[in-house]
Design an enzyme around this catalytic site. Structure first.
Site, short mmCIF file in Angstrom:
data_model
loop_
_atom_site.label_atom_id
_atom_site.label_comp_id
_atom_site.label_asym_id
_atom_site.label_seq_id
_atom_site.Cartn_x
_atom_site.Cartn_y
_atom_site.Cartn_z
N PHE A 57 0.81 -1.23 0.00
CA PHE A 57 0.00 0.00 0.00
C PHE A 57 0.84 1.27 0.00
O PHE A 57 0.28 2.37 0.02
CB PHE A 57 -0.98 0.00 1.19
CG PHE A 57 -0.34 -0.09 2.54
CD1 PHE A 57 0.22 1.03 3.16
CD2 PHE A 57 -0.29 -1.31 3.22
CE1 PHE A 57 0.81 0.95 4.41
CE2 PHE A 57 0.30 -1.39 4.49
CZ PHE A 57 0.85 -0.27 5.07
N ARG A 85 -1.71 8.78 21.33
CA ARG A 85 -1.98 7.55 20.56
C ARG A 85 -3.32 6.95 21.01
O ARG A 85 -4.10 6.47 20.18
CB ARG A 85 -0.86 6.53 20.76
CG ARG A 85 0.44 6.89 20.06
CD ARG A 85 0.46 6.58 18.58
NE ARG A 85 0.47 5.16 18.27
CZ ARG A 85 0.72 4.67 17.06
NH1 ARG A 85 0.99 5.49 16.04
NH2 ARG A 85 0.70 3.38 16.84
N THR A 91 -4.65 1.97 14.22
CA THR A 91 -4.45 2.28 12.79
C THR A 91 -5.70 1.99 11.97
O THR A 91 -6.10 2.79 11.13
CB THR A 91 -3.27 1.44 12.25
OG1 THR A 91 -2.15 1.61 13.11
CG2 THR A 91 -2.92 1.83 10.84
N ARG A 102 -10.08 8.37 15.44
CA ARG A 102 -10.31 7.45 14.32
C ARG A 102 -11.65 6.73 14.48
O ARG A 102 -12.34 6.44 13.49
CB ARG A 102 -9.14 6.47 14.21
CG ARG A 102 -7.88 7.14 13.64
CD ARG A 102 -6.65 6.29 13.83
NE ARG A 102 -5.48 6.82 13.12
CZ ARG A 102 -4.24 6.36 13.29
NH1 ARG A 102 -4.00 5.39 14.16
NH2 ARG A 102 -3.23 6.88 12.61
N ASN A 112 -7.23 7.47 7.56
CA ASN A 112 -7.51 7.43 8.99
C ASN A 112 -7.26 8.77 9.71
O ASN A 112 -7.02 8.81 10.90
CB ASN A 112 -6.80 6.25 9.67
CG ASN A 112 -5.29 6.33 9.57
OD1 ASN A 112 -4.75 7.32 9.09
ND2 ASN A 112 -4.62 5.29 10.02
N HIS A 115 -2.15 11.35 12.12
CA HIS A 115 -0.93 10.62 12.52
C HIS A 115 -0.53 11.02 13.93
O HIS A 115 -0.70 12.18 14.31
CB HIS A 115 0.22 10.97 11.56
CG HIS A 115 1.56 10.59 12.12
ND1 HIS A 115 2.06 9.31 12.04
CD2 HIS A 115 2.48 11.30 12.81
CE1 HIS A 115 3.24 9.26 12.65
NE2 HIS A 115 3.52 10.46 13.12
P1 DAT Z 1 -0.13 4.40 12.61
O1 DAT Z 1 -0.51 5.55 11.70
O2 DAT Z 1 -1.31 3.95 13.44
O3 DAT Z 1 1.10 4.68 13.42
P2 DAT Z 1 1.51 2.78 10.85
O4 DAT Z 1 2.67 3.61 11.26
O5 DAT Z 1 1.67 1.29 10.93
O6 DAT Z 1 0.20 3.15 11.69
O7 DAT Z 1 1.09 3.10 9.36
C1 DAT Z 1 1.14 4.43 8.90
C2 DAT Z 1 -0.03 4.69 7.99
O8 DAT Z 1 0.01 3.83 6.86
C3 DAT Z 1 -1.40 4.41 8.62
O9 DAT Z 1 -1.84 5.46 9.43
C4 DAT Z 1 -2.24 4.23 7.41
C5 DAT Z 1 -1.32 3.48 6.47
N1 DAT Z 1 -1.52 2.04 6.60
C6 DAT Z 1 -1.00 1.23 7.56
N2 DAT Z 1 -1.41 -0.04 7.41
C7 DAT Z 1 -2.23 -0.02 6.33
C8 DAT Z 1 -2.97 -1.01 5.63
N3 DAT Z 1 -2.97 -2.30 6.03
N4 DAT Z 1 -3.69 -0.63 4.56
C9 DAT Z 1 -3.69 0.65 4.13
N5 DAT Z 1 -3.00 1.65 4.73
C10 DAT Z 1 -2.29 1.31 5.81
MG MG Z 2 3.04 4.98 12.78
#
Ligand code: DAT
Ligand code: MG
Length: 138
Positions: A57, A85, A91, A102, A112, A115
């Site tokens: 993605f 958080r 997420t 969220r 979402n 950040h």
């Molecule tokens: P967070 O934003 O909760 O810290 P992350 O750092 O793992 O989560 O990922 C950063 C961003 O990437 C997240 O806010 C949205 C996108 N993302 C993460 N996992 C995803 C997925 N499975 N499908 C689509 N977008 C995703």
């Molecule tokens: Mg993150």
């Protein structure tokens, strides 16, 4: 006292919920130290999301995050990183509780709304990456 980096993503800006989101953190008692509305570049996003660069993605994440302006913010407070958080929710918004940002404003991971830094160390890195300069320094 701890600092964290929060960033309202393009969908949050486009939907006009910047004020609403800021209000939640102010109501909680956190202090807004710095705020910057900006257009994210692919270069800065590649660094910010370096941990995701091999994910399928990743290209769509870059497209989404460059689809409009973002609002980067530095917030300060007791245990600010984990408190924020928790206020964001997980997420994947499908699993987020009502009352979290969220959980109240998003339904899919790829849009979402916001950040939040996941550790004190990453918070300091992200602050320097997104809002370098006097206002954001310790
Ligand atoms: P967070 O934003 O909760 O810290 P992350 O750092 O793992 O989560 O990922 C950063 C961003 O990437 C997240 O806010 C949205 C996108 N993302 C993460 N996992 C995803 C997925 N499975 N499908 C689509 N977008 C995703
Ligand atoms: Mg993150």
């Amino acid at each position: 006292m701890e600092r964290t980096y929060l960033m309202i993503k393009p969908d949050g800006v486009q939907r006009g919920i910047i004020g609403l989101i800021i209000h939640r953190f102010e109501s909680r008692g956190l202090k807004l130290l710095g705020l910057k509305m900006m257009q994210a570049t692919e270069e800065i996003l590649a660094e910010h999301y370096a941990h995701l660069k091999d994910k399928s993605f990743f290209p769509s994440l870059l497209a989404y995050m460059t689809s409009g302006p973002v609002v980067g913010m530095v917030w300060e407070g007791s245990q600010a990183v984990s408190v924020c958080r928790t206020m964001l929710g997980p997420t994947n918004p499908c699993t987020a509780n009502p009352g979290t940002i969220r959980g109240d404003f998003a339904l899919i991971s790829s849009k979402n709304v916001i950040h939040g830094s996941d550790s004190v160390e990453n918070a300091e890195k992200e602050i320097q990456l997104w809002i370098p300069g006097k206002n954001a320094q310790k």
